[in-house]
Write a protein that holds these residues in place. Sequence first.
Motif, PDB file in Angstrom:
ATOM      1  N   ALA A 171       0.836  -1.208   0.000  1.00  0.00           N
ATOM      2  CA  ALA A 171       0.000   0.000   0.000  1.00  0.00           C
ATOM      3  C   ALA A 171       0.869   1.255   0.000  1.00  0.00           C
ATOM      4  O   ALA A 171       0.561   2.235  -0.696  1.00  0.00           O
ATOM      5  N   GLU A 172       1.956   1.231   0.754  1.00  0.00           N
ATOM      6  CA  GLU A 172       2.853   2.389   0.812  1.00  0.00           C
ATOM      7  C   GLU A 172       3.506   2.638  -0.547  1.00  0.00           C
ATOM      8  O   GLU A 172       3.628   3.787  -0.996  1.00  0.00           O
ATOM      9  N   LEU A 173       3.942   1.553  -1.204  1.00  0.00           N
ATOM     10  CA  LEU A 173       4.586   1.690  -2.512  1.00  0.00           C
ATOM     11  C   LEU A 173       3.613   2.229  -3.557  1.00  0.00           C
ATOM     12  O   LEU A 173       3.954   3.113  -4.346  1.00  0.00           O
ATOM     13  N   VAL A 174       2.394   1.684  -3.559  1.00  0.00           N
ATOM     14  CA  VAL A 174       1.392   2.134  -4.532  1.00  0.00           C
ATOM     15  C   VAL A 174       1.026   3.591  -4.282  1.00  0.00           C
ATOM     16  O   VAL A 174       0.878   4.381  -5.228  1.00  0.00           O
ATOM     17  N   ASP A 175       0.893   3.977  -3.014  1.00  0.00           N
ATOM     18  CA  ASP A 175       0.587   5.375  -2.688  1.00  0.00           C
ATOM     19  C   ASP A 175       1.684   6.299  -3.209  1.00  0.00           C
ATOM     20  O   ASP A 175       1.401   7.384  -3.750  1.00  0.00           O
ATOM     21  N   GLU A 176       2.939   5.877  -3.044  1.00  0.00           N
ATOM     22  CA  GLU A 176       4.062   6.698  -3.496  1.00  0.00           C
ATOM     23  C   GLU A 176       4.073   6.825  -5.010  1.00  0.00           C
ATOM     24  O   GLU A 176       4.284   7.914  -5.560  1.00  0.00           O
ATOM     25  N   LEU A 177       3.818   5.714  -5.702  1.00  0.00           N
ATOM     26  CA  LEU A 177       3.785   5.751  -7.163  1.00  0.00           C
ATOM     27  C   LEU A 177       2.616   6.588  -7.669  1.00  0.00           C
ATOM     28  O   LEU A 177       2.751   7.333  -8.652  1.00  0.00           O
TER      29      LEU A 177
END
Length: 262
Positions: free
Chosen positions: A169-175
């Motif tokens: 979730a953190e990676l997708v939010d950043e992308l």
Amino acid sequence: MTEHDAAPAPDPDAAPEAGTGPATTPGGDAPAPLARTTLAEDLLLVLFDPASGTIAGEGTLFYSLAGAVLADLADQDLVTVDPKPGLTGRRVAAVGDLGPEDPLLRGAWELVAARPRGTQTFLAEVGPRLREPVLDRLVGRGHLVRESGRVLGLIPRTTLRLGETSRRAELVDELRAVLVDGAEPDVRAAALGALVFASGSLPVLHREIPWSGAVHRRGTALAAGDWGAAAADAAVQRTAMAIASAGAAIAVSSVASTTADS
């Protein structure tokens, strides 16, 4: 549940067999405790679809993962990528005498330490050995869960589901912030965005990162090394550009081969 699944999710040391699959050197030990996941792990985790339990871009996943390994090596100043393209892409050469401690990266570094290779050759040689050890790491860290079962009570089947950690979730939010909202990325986010775009799987993530012409333009810019001041790293930018061009050549070759065989 497998022995990997029982490992505590938040502990990065909970991957006792991380990288000890085919991508490691024979007899290689587990890596020292990792402060963060590798780009290959982050990439595979982003490409994992929690709804279906599948991984987007499986057909060319090998070059995407190898590209992530190459980007990590460049980020650690362990390889150089020639700015001039050759017949098999830009030339990749090892730097120094000591390779990375992480076995997932060490096998790839030793390959180019023995003999420099074009980017296309590097991706094709390194990539096919990465899927399982990278998956093992994600399971060991608790980011993914591997479950065994049987179809019709007879045929063994292994499935994947999202773990209890917040990493994906953190990676997708950043992308999404970089690709949709136009936020300026750091080096790691820019490299990950470039790798996801180069994989050709960004449209598949539409539910989480809405696909649009603007997103396509931003992804194209990241793959071309246009990362902004906060992510100014010439070595990694040049590597991302080399990966994008080499990956495209491999994808075209794969499609041509599949068409010829059909």
